[in-house]
Scaffold this active site. Structure first.
Site, mmCIF file in Angstrom:
data_model
loop_
_atom_site.group_PDB
_atom_site.id
_atom_site.type_symbol
_atom_site.label_atom_id
_atom_site.label_comp_id
_atom_site.label_asym_id
_atom_site.label_seq_id
_atom_site.Cartn_x
_atom_site.Cartn_y
_atom_site.Cartn_z
ATOM 1 N N THR A 43 -29.252 2.239 -4.104
ATOM 2 C CA THR A 43 -27.992 2.216 -4.860
ATOM 3 C C THR A 43 -27.848 3.437 -5.744
ATOM 4 O O THR A 43 -28.834 3.894 -6.321
ATOM 5 C CB THR A 43 -27.939 0.984 -5.801
ATOM 6 O OG1 THR A 43 -27.980 -0.188 -5.000
ATOM 7 C CG2 THR A 43 -26.682 0.947 -6.647
ATOM 8 N N ARG A 101 -25.436 -10.445 3.941
ATOM 9 C CA ARG A 101 -25.812 -10.490 2.514
ATOM 10 C C ARG A 101 -25.066 -9.402 1.721
ATOM 11 O O ARG A 101 -24.976 -8.263 2.131
ATOM 12 C CB ARG A 101 -27.317 -10.278 2.386
ATOM 13 C CG ARG A 101 -27.849 -10.343 0.946
ATOM 14 C CD ARG A 101 -28.003 -8.972 0.347
ATOM 15 N NE ARG A 101 -28.575 -9.009 -1.004
ATOM 16 C CZ ARG A 101 -28.608 -7.955 -1.825
ATOM 17 N NH1 ARG A 101 -28.103 -6.806 -1.444
ATOM 18 N NH2 ARG A 101 -29.117 -8.054 -3.025
ATOM 19 N N VAL A 102 -24.523 -9.791 0.590
ATOM 20 C CA VAL A 102 -23.857 -8.845 -0.311
ATOM 21 C C VAL A 102 -24.528 -8.965 -1.674
ATOM 22 O O VAL A 102 -24.799 -10.075 -2.138
ATOM 23 C CB VAL A 102 -22.342 -9.165 -0.416
ATOM 24 C CG1 VAL A 102 -21.693 -8.365 -1.526
ATOM 25 C CG2 VAL A 102 -21.647 -8.878 0.918
ATOM 26 N N ASP A 133 -24.962 -7.200 -5.853
ATOM 27 C CA ASP A 133 -24.156 -7.095 -7.078
ATOM 28 C C ASP A 133 -23.203 -5.892 -7.078
ATOM 29 O O ASP A 133 -22.174 -5.911 -7.765
ATOM 30 C CB ASP A 133 -25.087 -6.948 -8.294
ATOM 31 C CG ASP A 133 -25.991 -5.719 -8.160
ATOM 32 O OD1 ASP A 133 -26.550 -5.501 -7.058
ATOM 33 O OD2 ASP A 133 -26.128 -4.960 -9.134
ATOM 34 N N THR A 184 -28.752 -1.545 -11.040
ATOM 35 C CA THR A 184 -29.454 -1.352 -9.770
ATOM 36 C C THR A 184 -30.625 -2.322 -9.737
ATOM 37 O O THR A 184 -31.049 -2.831 -10.766
ATOM 38 C CB THR A 184 -29.923 0.110 -9.625
ATOM 39 O OG1 THR A 184 -30.565 0.262 -8.350
ATOM 40 C CG2 THR A 184 -30.891 0.529 -10.711
ATOM 41 N N GLY A 231 -30.024 -7.508 -6.727
ATOM 42 C CA GLY A 231 -28.620 -7.838 -6.976
ATOM 43 C C GLY A 231 -28.378 -9.289 -7.327
ATOM 44 O O GLY A 231 -27.535 -9.612 -8.173
HETATM 45 N N1 ASP Z 1 -28.423 -3.769 -6.390
HETATM 46 C C1 ASP Z 1 -28.448 -3.506 -4.981
HETATM 47 C C2 ASP Z 1 -28.265 -4.791 -4.232
HETATM 48 O O1 ASP Z 1 -28.827 -5.793 -4.627
HETATM 49 C C3 ASP Z 1 -29.678 -2.832 -4.489
HETATM 50 C C4 ASP Z 1 -30.261 -1.727 -5.317
HETATM 51 O O2 ASP Z 1 -29.858 -1.441 -6.407
HETATM 52 O O3 ASP Z 1 -31.196 -1.104 -4.839
HETATM 53 O O4 ASP Z 1 -27.625 -4.772 -3.224
#
Ligand code: ASP
Length: 341
Positions: free
Chosen positions: A201, A229-230, A232, A252, A255
Site C-alpha cells: 500500500t 477480499r477488500v 481498508d 497501512t 486492513g
Molecule cells: N492495508 C492494506 C490492506 O489491508 C494492505 C497494506 O497496507 O499493506 O489491504
C-alpha cells in the site's frame, strides 16, 4: 483576542518588530506545502507530488500524481506489478479525498493501471463514492482507461509460484524486520523473493500552499488474499480520511483491523480534540492492540497523519514501519514510525 494575546507575547519576547504581519495572522509557523506518505516508496511519490505543491498547485492533484508513480512501478508493491490474490489475479483498491470532503474509491478493480485516477473520476463524475469489481472496470473503460493484459509481472509471478508450493492461507500482513526488508535501508523498491513481504500500500496526505488538505491511498491489498477480499484502503474513514478543518490521515497494514476501528477517521477526530498527529496515531494503534490482545503481536498496522499546522506524525504496532516526509526541494526524507510492541 487570541491574536492580540499572541502579539503581546511576541512583543514581550523582543520579537515585536520581526515579521509582525505574518505572526499577527498566526500563519508564520504553519509548515506548508507539505506531503507525507507511507513506506520507502513514499520518497519517489513525494517527489512527484512536490512538483505540484511547490508551484502552488492543488493538494488533490499532488496526491493523485504522487501515488501514480508507485502504481506505475512494476518493481513495487502497488499497482499491476504487485502480488496477486490466491487465485493468481491482481485486484486493486484505491481511494481519494479532497478539501471539500468530496471522495471517491474503487475496490476489487482488475487490469487498470491507475486505480487512483479511476477513484478520482468516481468522485468527480458520478453521484457515488465507491464502485467495485466489474462495474468499476466498466466505468474505467468508459472513461478511457486502457484495459491492460491480465498478466503478472515477472517478480510477482516468481513470488506467486513460490507461494503456490505450500498454498498456505495466512491472511496476515507481515511485520517488517528492519535490516531484512531491502526497502528499510535504501530506496530500492523490491519484494522478498520468498513472498514474505506481503503488504502492498501507499497512503499519502498533503497540504498545499493554500492550506488545503487532500489524501490518497492505493493498494493491491494483502498478497495471496482470498478472491474478492477488500481491505481498508478504499474505505473512506478506514484507510483514508481528510477533514480540511482539522487534518488528514491514512493507514497501512492489516486492513481488517483498521476497518474495525474506522482508523483514519478516528485519527482525525482525535486531532480535532487537540492531540498532535503522532499522539492521535498512537491512540488509534492502542485501540487496535486493546481489541486484539495477544493477537496484536501477529499483525502490523501503521498510521500517518498531518494537521492544519503542517505538523505530522506516525505510529505503528511493531517496529519496521516508516514514512516519507517532504516540505522543500531538498527535504524529502524517511522517518521511522514509533511503535508500541
Ligand atoms: N492495508 C492494506 C490492506 O489491508 C494492505 C497494506 O497496507 O499493506 O489491504
Amino acid at each position: 483576542m487570541l491574536h492580540r494575546r499572541r502579539f503581546l507575547q511576541l512583543g514581550s519576547l523582543g520579537l515585536g518588530s520581526f515579521s509582525l504581519a505574518s505572526f499577527y495572522s498566526g500563519k508564520a509557523d504553519i509548515r506548508k506545502p507539505i506531503v507525507i506518505s507511507t513506506w520507502h516508496e513514499g520518497i519517489a511519490a513525494n517527489q512527484e507530488a512536490w512538483k505540484i505543491l511547490r508551484e502552488g498547485g492543488r493538494s488533490l492533484d499532488a496526491v493523485e500524481k504522487g501515488v501514480m508513480v508507485t502504481e506505475s512501478s512494476q518493481n513495487c508493491c502497488v499497482g499491476l506489478g504487485a502480488n496477486p490474490d490466491r487465485d493468481g489475479f491482481v485486484t486493486l483498491d484505491a481511494s481519494i479525498m479532497d478539501e471539500y470532503a468530496n471522495c471517491g474509491s474503487v475496490a476489487y478493480l482488475e487490469r487498470i493501471k491507475h486505480p487512483i485516477s479511476v477513484a478520482r473520476r468516481v468522485m468527480e463524475k458520478t453521484p457515488h463514492v465507491m464502485l467495485v469489481g466489474s462495474g468499476a472496470q466498466q466505468f474505467a473503460v468508459e472513461e478511457g482507461f486502457p484495459l491492460e493484459p491480465q498478466q503478472l509481472s515477472k517478480e510477482a509471478e516468481k513470488t506467486y509460484k513460490n507461494w503456490l508450493k505450500k498454498s498456505e492461507y495466512k491472511p496476515v500482513i507481515n511485520i517488517e524486520n528492519s535490516g531484512n526488508h531491502p526497502n528499510q535501508t535504501a530506496f530500492v523498491p523490491t519484494r522478498f523473493e520468498n513472498g514474505e513481504f506481503n503488504h502492498d500500500t501507499i497512503g499519502m496526505v498533503a497540504m498545499d500552499a493554500h492550506g488545503n488538505l487532500s489524501g490518497s491511498c492505493t493498494t493491491s491489498g494483502m498478497g495471496f488474499k482470498m478472491r474478492g477480499r477488500v481491505g481498508d484502503s478504499p474505505i473512506i474513514g478506514a484507510g483514508l480520511f481528510v477533514d480540511n478543518e482539522v487534518g488528514a490521515a491514512t493507514a497501512t497494514g492489516q486492513g481488517e483491523d483498521v476497518i474495525r476501528i474506522c482508523g483514519s477517521h478516528l485519527v482525525v477526530e482525535l486531532m480535532r480534540q487537540g492531540l498532535s498527529p503522532e499522539n492521535a496515531c498512537k491512540k488509534a494503534v492502542e485501540r487496535i492492540i486493546k481489541i486484539k490482545g495477544d493477537k496484536a503481536k501477529e499483525i502490523q498496522v501503521g498510521f500517518i497523519a498531518l494537521n492544519k499546522q503542517g505538523e505530522y506524525g506516525g505510529y505503528c504496532i511493531q517496529k519496521g514501519f516508516n514514512f516519507a516526509v517532504c516540505y522543500a526541494d531538498d527535504k524529502n526524507y524517511m522517518v521511522d514510525g514509533k511503535y508500541l510492541l
